[in-house]
Design a protein around this motif. Sequence first.
Motif, PDB file in Angstrom:
ATOM      1  N   ARG A   1      47.256 -17.584  59.496  1.00  0.00           N
ATOM      2  CA  ARG A   1      47.298 -19.027  59.742  1.00  0.00           C
ATOM      3  C   ARG A   1      46.156 -19.476  60.645  1.00  0.00           C
ATOM      4  NH1 ARG A   1      52.440 -20.859  62.462  1.00  0.00           N
ATOM      5  NH2 ARG A   1      53.169 -18.753  62.830  1.00  0.00           N
ATOM      6  N   GLY A   2      45.412 -18.494  61.169  1.00  0.00           N
ATOM      7  CA  GLY A   2      44.291 -18.831  62.035  1.00  0.00           C
ATOM      8  C   GLY A   2      44.702 -19.230  63.434  1.00  0.00           C
ATOM      9  N   LEU A   3      45.812 -18.688  63.921  1.00  0.00           N
ATOM     10  CA  LEU A   3      46.207 -18.982  65.299  1.00  0.00           C
ATOM     11  C   LEU A   3      45.296 -18.228  66.260  1.00  0.00           C
ATOM     12  CD1 LEU A   3      50.108 -18.882  65.158  1.00  0.00           C
ATOM     13  CD2 LEU A   3      48.541 -20.721  64.589  1.00  0.00           C
ATOM     14  N   THR A   4      45.182 -18.754  67.478  1.00  0.00           N
ATOM     15  CA  THR A   4      44.361 -18.066  68.467  1.00  0.00           C
ATOM     16  C   THR A   4      45.101 -16.818  68.953  1.00  0.00           C
ATOM     17  OG1 THR A   4      45.329 -19.557  70.046  1.00  0.00           O
ATOM     18  CG2 THR A   4      43.088 -20.027  69.395  1.00  0.00           C
TER      19      THR A   4
ATOM     20  N   TYR B   1      47.864 -27.703  65.115  1.00  0.00           N
ATOM     21  CA  TYR B   1      47.341 -27.856  66.470  1.00  0.00           C
ATOM     22  C   TYR B   1      46.180 -26.897  66.732  1.00  0.00           C
ATOM     23  CZ  TYR B   1      47.278 -27.567  71.563  1.00  0.00           C
ATOM     24  OH  TYR B   1      46.891 -27.551  72.863  1.00  0.00           O
ATOM     25  N   GLU B   2      46.338 -25.665  66.287  1.00  0.00           N
ATOM     26  CA  GLU B   2      45.314 -24.652  66.550  1.00  0.00           C
ATOM     27  C   GLU B   2      44.005 -24.951  65.799  1.00  0.00           C
ATOM     28  OE1 GLU B   2      46.129 -21.023  68.342  1.00  0.00           O
ATOM     29  OE2 GLU B   2      46.485 -22.918  69.351  1.00  0.00           O
ATOM     30  N   HIS B   3      44.098 -25.783  64.772  1.00  0.00           N
ATOM     31  CA  HIS B   3      42.884 -26.149  64.061  1.00  0.00           C
ATOM     32  C   HIS B   3      42.464 -27.579  64.391  1.00  0.00           C
ATOM     33  CE1 HIS B   3      42.578 -22.469  61.800  1.00  0.00           C
ATOM     34  NE2 HIS B   3      43.872 -22.523  61.581  1.00  0.00           N
TER      35      HIS B   3
ATOM     36  N   THR C   1      50.204 -24.541  63.617  1.00  0.00           N
ATOM     37  CA  THR C   1      49.100 -24.240  62.709  1.00  0.00           C
ATOM     38  C   THR C   1      48.117 -25.408  62.673  1.00  0.00           C
ATOM     39  OG1 THR C   1      50.709 -23.027  61.387  1.00  0.00           O
ATOM     40  CG2 THR C   1      48.555 -23.368  60.410  1.00  0.00           C
TER      41      THR C   1
ATOM     42  N   ARG D   1      48.025 -17.365  71.291  1.00  0.00           N
ATOM     43  CA  ARG D   1      49.244 -17.857  70.668  1.00  0.00           C
ATOM     44  C   ARG D   1      49.933 -16.742  69.875  1.00  0.00           C
ATOM     45  NH1 ARG D   1      51.669 -22.746  69.798  1.00  0.00           N
ATOM     46  NH2 ARG D   1      50.114 -23.850  70.992  1.00  0.00           N
TER      47      ARG D   1
END
Lengths: 328, 332, 385
Positions: free
Chosen positions: B239-242, A125-127, A123, B245
């Motif tokens: 969670r805003g993952l791409t 890392y993606e941001h 979480t 992912r």
Amino acid sequence: MAICEPIIEVRNLKVNFYTYAGIVKAIDGVSFKICRGETYCLVGETGCGKSVTARALTKLIRPPGRIEGGEVIYYSDEGPINLLELNEEELRKIRGAEIAYVFQDPTSALDPLYTVGYQIAETMYEHGRVSKIKEGILRAVEVLRNVLMPDPEKRVHSYPHELSGGMRQRSVIGIGLSNKPKLLIADEPTTALDATVQAQLMDLLMDLKRRENLTILLITHNLGLVAEVCDRVAVMYAGNIVEEAPVEELFRNPLHPYTKALLRAVPNPRKKSVRLESIPGTVPNLINPPPGCRFHPRCPRVMDICRSKKPPELWRGDDHRVACWLYE
Amino acid sequence: MAELRRFLVRRLLTFIPTLVGVTFIVFVIAAILPADPARVWAGGEKASPEVVQRLIEEYHLNDPIPVQYYFIMKKLFTNTMVSPVTHRYIWQDLMTFFPVTLQLTLVAFFFIIVIGIPLGILAALKRDSLLDTIVRIFALIGVSTPIFWLAYLLIYVFYVKLHWIVLAGTPTPPYKITGVPLIDSLLKLDFQTFAQIIKRYWLPGFVLGFAGIGVVARIVRNSFLDAYSADFTEFAMARGLTKLRIYRHVLRNAMIPVVTVLGLMFGGLLAGAPITETIFGLPGLGKYMLNAIRLFDYLALTGSVFFVGLIYLVANLIVDILYAVIDPRVRY
Amino acid sequence: MSEEVYEKKLLDKFSDAVIDAFASLADKIRPGWKKRNKSRIDEWKLMAYAFNRSPPGIIGAVLIVSFIVLAIVGPYLAPFSYDLQLTFFDPDAKRAPPGTVIEIKGKLAEVLGVKPGNYTLILGADDQGRDLLSRLLYGARTSLVIAILVMAVGPWIGIILGLIAGYYGGKIDELIMRITDVFLAFPGLILAIAFSAVLPPRISVFLDNHPDVRDFFLTLFALKPQHAGPLASLLAVVVALWIVWWPGYARLVRGMTLSERENIYVEAARALGVPTRWILLRHILPNILGPILVYLTLDFGGVILTEAGLSFLGLGAVPPIADWGRIIYDGSNYFPKDWWTILYPGLAIFLTVLGFNLVGDTLRDVLDPKTRRSIEFKVKKKREG
């Protein structure tokens, strides 16, 4: 009360679900505003649309659901943005970073195949908060310590099934807070847990709110909890907000017949109440909702106009609004 | 990792009673032998009584059941069982025939994975679309098609009409590492031999794998959709993952049922091989079994059933281990 | 439920009639059945409506019905017997391609009981000069009888063992499941091959000692008395498939029984002292019959396919018995020239098995409450107000 500096503002939000049985008008024109630093509560019975509203804020509505209209203005540091107009990638950057969620059931919210440390790390890392997952896992220990997880160095390597329900929800909260969001949307965060753990977790949330300067949107059906932690409350019924007021005001002076009924249905320890009252009738079917005010079939004070016209939002004082023809 | 080791030990312990049970079934097959196998082995009616008597003694045919069981198992486990018909060591025979079946199965497995899994994912992504329907129908056709019929139809197209395949010979490289030419040629980077093997095996492998492709596609589709609609996927979005992912989470969860099915299917492919081997003239285990039946060589038949049972058990063991590696919950 | 109006098609009326007829029959046997099972009958009707709205299901049902009808009347419809070598009348009949016209005449025709005249061999003939169409029709009988014999016993062994294992649990469960595991440790076809290979002599002895059983099966398979020998091989396949076909059901039913056992109604029945046998057969079995039915349907096709495969390998059907798999095996010697001996029997197997798979797949949908609800909504007429 201080002047409201809004963090998010919802205007006339509409969400439909397209099911084989027909179109479910789950959210029918909901508007509200959350001020920076407050705890704003959405209360209502199961199925009244509180969760859908919360998820619609960042367009987390999956088919067959669809957001049909309205605006969600998020007042970011760079200025206001309408979240509903953003594309997926722009939204993704806000989700989990600026606006984070805590879901009701931590057991199903966590991916069973990855350690909690990994899930916190990805979480971040993606941001872009960490440059490597490995670094994220190291940082995850701090995150877990922050949510008072016992033995965080060890727990970071635990899989969800190795943790208790309370520890899982701590991990979920940890994930939510890992990127230091401005707004935390907690959707029935304690409902799935044991009663003793519930209290601990609410304490934790409130404590974190103070420490991290958070704004919280709390979704619950538990009026006791509302009285304890909320600053302002909106009562939802069948896809509408029927009443909104600061918590003291709402409990002291409820206006909408539904709110009154709802408060009467809660045991009051201070009063030696003889019996609890239930609200007659059932929650309406939202495929063919009752015309006019959606509460009218169950309302003890129903009038003719309620059956045909949707009540307007009426202000009673600066911060108390109600949608009911009685106050016209 | 400690749990994983404990799981493995426990799993290996359940392996033993099953293995014992397998030996019983194998023995039952041997015990229902036709009334007088010794006479058949000795050459039928004109067999000399001495030879028959010697065979009866050598193979303990008149001894009590426990003695017979002990005899057969001892011979099978110590690799000293000699066929009364071909006078060859059965285990040795099996080791020469098995690589052919394994290669065939591997090629079939390759087709199933390479076509089935992507097809299933596509069908899930384009749920309820034309493609989804086609995959569904394809799966139904796959499990309805007699494998031998399909083989002849495809031979007609690719061999008789197009001359795209070779139907004779079994390419064997001069070197030996694992004993399976397909794997050996890859290890040695000997692409010429590899190409020869593929040219010989691709059609039989496709035929053998045909039914499995659709089945796997359906299972991948359904478990992908299950995982996609799960709460953790929604939370991953929150969670805003791409996208990439999120799909990784979905895929890994979706793979759990798929691994089980693939494992069972591997054994099923080994079992389906006799028909394919017969049609394409591949000297594999299935061919060996059928030959044994034709020659009334029941001990060779028994041996090969035992061998296949062993392989199947080991395949299941590997699946369970894989399962435990993918899914941490299983380790407990 | 009863007040809701449904838009009925012709097919729905037909399925209603069938279900009503069945209900009346059950009511006659056990008075009061209809009343007690009112909701179940309505449920069945709804399932039938859902089924009737699925084109694959209908196609599958048509394929199955045609197969069964042909298997029953086929031997009577067939122009020739399954073992009649037409080369007796016309040497051209040997490996005759489809459409070949042969002439039947002479004394031999009288002796063999064939009507003289010109016959067109629509599907051609095999290397023995036997009419392929006739052999396919007889082959349908062989397939159907074997499939029924296998399905009437094999799965039920598994279902009963699964019920017992799931209901009692403990040591009994452990024992049954260990045995099941052992059988599942072999790929089905391999075990079937082995047993079909070693069983025939034993069965042959049995049939010789029980001539009435033998005659019964000869009639069932529409075989001539002189072909009692090959019968043993056919029955060996049946027994082999029993052995192979039960373990899957045992595992499936055990799992379903385990979860069913936890239900209140089972506990209540147990508390009331209802006999165990009664609980298992009257309460648990009907509740898990839906998914079992799906598997039974799919496996009916599976048995036909496996049997054809065994025959193709030279096990099971022995010449001159007409069997789809065997016809292809015999014809493969002349491939690719005699393509008809492979194409047509293969098509017959394919369409039959496809029928069962289509129906099974549709049943799965129909029995799934989620999909069924969606179909019900489509069927339901929009009522006013």
